[in-house]
Enzyme design. Structure first.
Site, PDB file in Angstrom:
ATOM      1  N   PHE A  74       0.810  -1.222   0.000  1.00  0.00           N
ATOM      2  CA  PHE A  74       0.000   0.000   0.000  1.00  0.00           C
ATOM      3  C   PHE A  74       0.837   1.263   0.000  1.00  0.00           C
ATOM      4  CE2 PHE A  74       0.773  -0.142   4.595  1.00  0.00           C
ATOM      5  CZ  PHE A  74       0.947   1.198   4.880  1.00  0.00           C
ATOM      6  N   LYS A 126      -0.914  -6.741  -9.363  1.00  0.00           N
ATOM      7  CA  LYS A 126      -1.896  -6.888  -8.280  1.00  0.00           C
ATOM      8  C   LYS A 126      -1.540  -5.832  -7.239  1.00  0.00           C
ATOM      9  CE  LYS A 126      -2.917  -8.137  -4.611  1.00  0.00           C
ATOM     10  NZ  LYS A 126      -3.388  -7.147  -3.602  1.00  0.00           N
ATOM     11  N   GLU A 183      -5.056  -3.606  -2.011  1.00  0.00           N
ATOM     12  CA  GLU A 183      -6.493  -3.325  -1.987  1.00  0.00           C
ATOM     13  C   GLU A 183      -6.803  -2.065  -1.173  1.00  0.00           C
ATOM     14  OE1 GLU A 183      -4.773  -5.660  -0.620  1.00  0.00           O
ATOM     15  OE2 GLU A 183      -5.670  -6.542   1.163  1.00  0.00           O
ATOM     16  N   SER A 219       5.159  -7.052   3.417  1.00  0.00           N
ATOM     17  CA  SER A 219       5.711  -7.383   4.735  1.00  0.00           C
ATOM     18  C   SER A 219       6.471  -8.709   4.677  1.00  0.00           C
ATOM     19  CB  SER A 219       4.565  -7.467   5.739  1.00  0.00           C
ATOM     20  OG  SER A 219       3.647  -8.454   5.307  1.00  0.00           O
ATOM     21  N   CYS A 258       9.415   1.864   3.396  1.00  0.00           N
ATOM     22  CA  CYS A 258      10.297   0.735   3.730  1.00  0.00           C
ATOM     23  C   CYS A 258      11.709   1.211   3.987  1.00  0.00           C
ATOM     24  CB  CYS A 258      10.293  -0.278   2.598  1.00  0.00           C
ATOM     25  SG  CYS A 258      10.883   0.447   1.069  1.00  0.00           S
ATOM     26  N   GLU A 314       8.647  -4.197  13.123  1.00  0.00           N
ATOM     27  CA  GLU A 314       8.531  -3.091  12.170  1.00  0.00           C
ATOM     28  C   GLU A 314       7.213  -2.386  12.472  1.00  0.00           C
ATOM     29  OE1 GLU A 314       7.553  -4.034   8.070  1.00  0.00           O
ATOM     30  OE2 GLU A 314       8.724  -2.323   7.381  1.00  0.00           O
TER      31      GLU A 314
HETATM   32  P1  NAD Z   1       1.384  -6.624   2.977  1.00  0.00           P
HETATM   33  O1  NAD Z   1       2.399  -7.701   3.084  1.00  0.00           O
HETATM   34  O2  NAD Z   1       0.225  -6.634   3.910  1.00  0.00           O
HETATM   35  O3  NAD Z   1       0.724  -6.631   1.501  1.00  0.00           O
HETATM   36  C1  NAD Z   1       1.540  -6.635   0.330  1.00  0.00           C
HETATM   37  C2  NAD Z   1       0.747  -7.273  -0.808  1.00  0.00           C
HETATM   38  O4  NAD Z   1       0.458  -8.633  -0.478  1.00  0.00           O
HETATM   39  C3  NAD Z   1      -0.611  -6.609  -1.054  1.00  0.00           C
HETATM   40  O5  NAD Z   1      -0.830  -6.569  -2.437  1.00  0.00           O
HETATM   41  C4  NAD Z   1      -1.603  -7.523  -0.341  1.00  0.00           C
HETATM   42  O6  NAD Z   1      -2.876  -7.545  -0.949  1.00  0.00           O
HETATM   43  C5  NAD Z   1      -0.952  -8.884  -0.442  1.00  0.00           C
HETATM   44  N1  NAD Z   1      -1.201  -9.744   0.724  1.00  0.00           N
HETATM   45  C6  NAD Z   1      -1.438  -9.354   2.005  1.00  0.00           C
HETATM   46  N2  NAD Z   1      -1.569 -10.438   2.801  1.00  0.00           N
HETATM   47  C7  NAD Z   1      -1.390 -11.525   2.017  1.00  0.00           C
HETATM   48  C8  NAD Z   1      -1.400 -12.931   2.256  1.00  0.00           C
HETATM   49  N3  NAD Z   1      -1.600 -13.412   3.470  1.00  0.00           N
HETATM   50  N4  NAD Z   1      -1.181 -13.742   1.209  1.00  0.00           N
HETATM   51  C9  NAD Z   1      -0.958 -13.264  -0.032  1.00  0.00           C
HETATM   52  N5  NAD Z   1      -0.934 -11.937  -0.309  1.00  0.00           N
HETATM   53  C10 NAD Z   1      -1.152 -11.080   0.690  1.00  0.00           C
HETATM   54  O7  NAD Z   1       2.176  -5.241   3.042  1.00  0.00           O
HETATM   55  P2  NAD Z   1       1.572  -3.782   3.125  1.00  0.00           P
HETATM   56  O8  NAD Z   1       1.013  -3.571   4.485  1.00  0.00           O
HETATM   57  O9  NAD Z   1       0.696  -3.495   1.956  1.00  0.00           O
HETATM   58  O10 NAD Z   1       2.886  -2.901   2.920  1.00  0.00           O
HETATM   59  C11 NAD Z   1       3.763  -2.577   3.951  1.00  0.00           C
HETATM   60  C12 NAD Z   1       4.911  -3.542   4.038  1.00  0.00           C
HETATM   61  O11 NAD Z   1       5.630  -3.558   2.797  1.00  0.00           O
HETATM   62  C13 NAD Z   1       5.949  -3.155   5.084  1.00  0.00           C
HETATM   63  O12 NAD Z   1       6.373  -4.311   5.739  1.00  0.00           O
HETATM   64  C14 NAD Z   1       7.067  -2.553   4.264  1.00  0.00           C
HETATM   65  O13 NAD Z   1       8.353  -2.597   4.858  1.00  0.00           O
HETATM   66  C15 NAD Z   1       7.024  -3.397   3.054  1.00  0.00           C
HETATM   67  N6  NAD Z   1       7.687  -2.741   1.936  1.00  0.00           N
HETATM   68  C16 NAD Z   1       8.919  -3.191   1.598  1.00  0.00           C
HETATM   69  C17 NAD Z   1       9.597  -2.584   0.560  1.00  0.00           C
HETATM   70  C18 NAD Z   1      10.969  -3.052   0.172  1.00  0.00           C
HETATM   71  O14 NAD Z   1      11.480  -2.550  -0.783  1.00  0.00           O
HETATM   72  N7  NAD Z   1      11.569  -3.992   0.872  1.00  0.00           N
HETATM   73  C19 NAD Z   1       9.010  -1.526  -0.133  1.00  0.00           C
HETATM   74  C20 NAD Z   1       7.738  -1.097   0.233  1.00  0.00           C
HETATM   75  C21 NAD Z   1       7.082  -1.714   1.284  1.00  0.00           C
END
Ligand code: NAD
Length: 501
Positions: free
Chosen positions: A154, A178, A181, A231, A286, A386
């Site tokens: 997000f 994808k 959401e 994450s 991040c 985090e």
């Molecule tokens: P998230 O892991 O909740 O979601 C990421 C994506 O995965 C979304 O598209 C979501 O719909 C999907 N998703 C969520 N739960 C899932 C599951 N159980 N199974 C399959 N798909 C699933 O992350 P977020 O809250 O949207 O974003 C924040 C996180 O992203 C933080 O941990 C941040 O550090 C990380 N991030 C990392 C980087 C990097 O470069 N390392 C960059 C940006 C964000």
């Protein structure tokens, strides 16, 4: 419009909107007002299959289209995006909450990758050896993979997808994006822009949804590679599932980024940097700094300078010229606030308390002001987890070696920074620290597009980082061709293994 007041945000397949058939929707909110502004379709497996089929059908023709045609479209996309970036920034602010200038910054960093991808003819040149053996030539070429999935978080609804899809498309792949959401509209806007730029039907597609959509992408046989950002627990799941299904995977995970401040640092510069990197985008980056490691006797002075600056940060609706917007959802804000409550119970000192911040006129926004915690210890949950919010923790150590050991003991390894006036100490740090991206007197060392972005340890699963030459490698596979064109008929049979003669 779904009910006259909220927008219905659907999928995109074959260069047109696709409503899907799951019948499931999730609300999308404006975090500054708390209002539900849209509902996003949540794909089931059949919806995912429909969108993947559009990408699969488009691949053969796109793969064979000339580099000149691909780059013409990329240049057009770049021009359109540059002209209309304010529109995209407004969409990001309305669903994510970050302030407009920050949203514009995100689009600009994404544009950099589009510009990098415009150079794809040079990046795909390959290698050629004449007369590797007598009259035998050898060439190395790189070819696209097929359908690739990009699954994004997000916090950067435009920039993170743009770390991947310009390079993937330029290299001749077709894409299913994808998006999160929580803020799905930017992806659809980008899809429309690609269509306007002349990208053929099915080369860029959007699949809206949550876990069900992701899980189909991870196992569908037509999807050849997955670029995931999110994450760490989800990144692990994505990496394990998609590699088991035989796919190429890069799964970028979470972070806990430390800034080490040495006693000889310019403390005003360091304090400015801590505030910018800790509270920018409400800490939902991040590469945000979330742990400050103060070395030696500077602790009190540094904390006071950071606190003075943190108190001047104006929190409020990102469309109204404020410095810091709301958190993305009410649930996320409550989770971050609970970490601050727990830190207080654990004995951390709350130097600046963002829990009471209530911007005037927006009572229902998901607010939490900049929060500065001092005397944090490594066992506290505000350090081990985090938090992903505007919470900066200060830890104090006596020596450089203690600071380095602390950073290296952390299971994450995304970004880090050192603040010092000593070139030797900085050089030692860049050599010894076990983190993928390092800043020296630079708090958020996000690499430019022609270098590659990626962390170490629990911040990235896979071998390849995003964009730059590593990105080109990820989205292509190597083929080596050995050829002989005899000028006279050979006419002889030789069953021996080829030798270099
Ligand atoms: P998230 O892991 O909740 O979601 C990421 C994506 O995965 C979304 O598209 C979501 O719909 C999907 N998703 C969520 N739960 C899932 C599951 N159980 N199974 C399959 N798909 C699933 O992350 P977020 O809250 O949207 O974003 C924040 C996180 O992203 C933080 O941990 C941040 O550090 C990380 N991030 C990392 C980087 C990097 O470069 N390392 C960059 C940006 C964000």
């Amino acid at each position: 419009m779904a009910d006259g007041t909220t927008a219905r945000i659907v999928h995109w397949a074959g260069n047109q909107p696709y409503p899907g058939g799951s019948g499931d929707y999730a609300p999308v909110t404006n975090p500054a007002t708390g209002e539900v502004t849209g509902e996003v379709a949540l794909a089931d497996a059949r919806d995912a299959q429909h969108v993947i089929a559009a990408a699969t059908a488009a691949f053969p023709a796109w793969r064979d289209s000339s580099l000149a045609r691909r780059t013409t479209i990329l240049f057009r996309f770049r021009e359109l995006l540059n002209e209309r970036k304010d529109e995209l920034a407004a969409i990001i602010t309305a669903e994510h909450g970050k302030v407009l200038s920050d949203a514009l910054g995100e689009v600009t960093r994404g544009l950099e990758v589009v510009e990098f991808a415009c150079g794809i003819p040079h990046l795909l040149k390959g290698g050629f050896s004449e007369n590797a053996s007598t009259s035998v030539d050898v060439s190395s070429i790189r070819q696209p993979l097929g359908v690739v999935a990009v699954i994004s978080p997000f916090n950067f609804p435009a920039m993170v997808p743009m770390w991947f899809f310009p390079v993937a498309i330029a290299a001749g792949n077709t894409v299913v994006l994808k998006p999160s959401e929580k803020d799905p509209s930017a992806a659809l806007w980008l899809a429309r822009l690609w269509a306007e730029a002349g990208l053929p039907d099915g080369v860029f597609n959007v699949l809206q949804g949550d876990r069900a959509a992701v899980d189909e992408l991870l196992v569908h046989p037509d999807v050849k590679a997955v670029s995931f950002v999110g994450s760490t627990p989800v990144a692990r799941h994505v990496y394990a599932t998609a590699t088991a299904a035989g796919k190429r995977v890069q799964a970028l995970g979470g972070a806990k980024n430390h800034a080490v401040v040495l006693p000889d640092a310019d403390l005003d510069h360091a304090a400015d940097s801590m505030v910018n990197a800790g509270f920018g985008s409400a800490g939902e980056r991040c590469m945000a700094i979330s742990a400050v490691v103060a070395v030696g006797a500077i602790g009190d002075d540094l904390v006071a300078r950071i606190a003075d600056r943190a108190r001047t940060v104006r929190t409020g609706d990102g469309t109204r010229g404020t410095d810091m917007g709301p958190l993305v959802t009410r649930a996320h804000r409550d989770k971050v606030r609970a970490y601050v409550d727990q830190a207080e119970r654990d004995g951390a000192k709350i130097v600046v308390d963002g829990r009471q911040v209530r911007p005037e006129g927006e009572p229902d926004g998901f607010w939490l002001g900049p929060t500065l915690l001092d005397r944090v210890r490594t066992g506290m949950s505000c350090y081990t987890d985090e938090i992903f919010g505007p919470v900066l923790s200060v830890l104090r150590v006596d020596t450089y070696d203690e600071a380095l050991a602390l950073v290296n003991a952390n299971p994450y390894g995304n970004g880090t920074a050192i603040f010092t006036g000593d070139g030797g100490a900085a050089r030692r740090f860049q050599n010894e620290v076990e983190v993928g991206m390092v800043g020296i007197n630079v708090p958020i060392p996000v690499p430019v597009a022609y270098h590659s972005f990626g962390g170490w340890k629990n911040s990235l699963f896979g071998d390849t980082h995003a964009h730059g030459t590593e990105g080109v490698h990820f989205f292509t596979r190597a083929k080596v061709v050995t050829s002989r064109w005899p000028v006279t008929s050979q006419g002889s049979v030789d069953l021996g293994f080829p030798r270099n003669i």
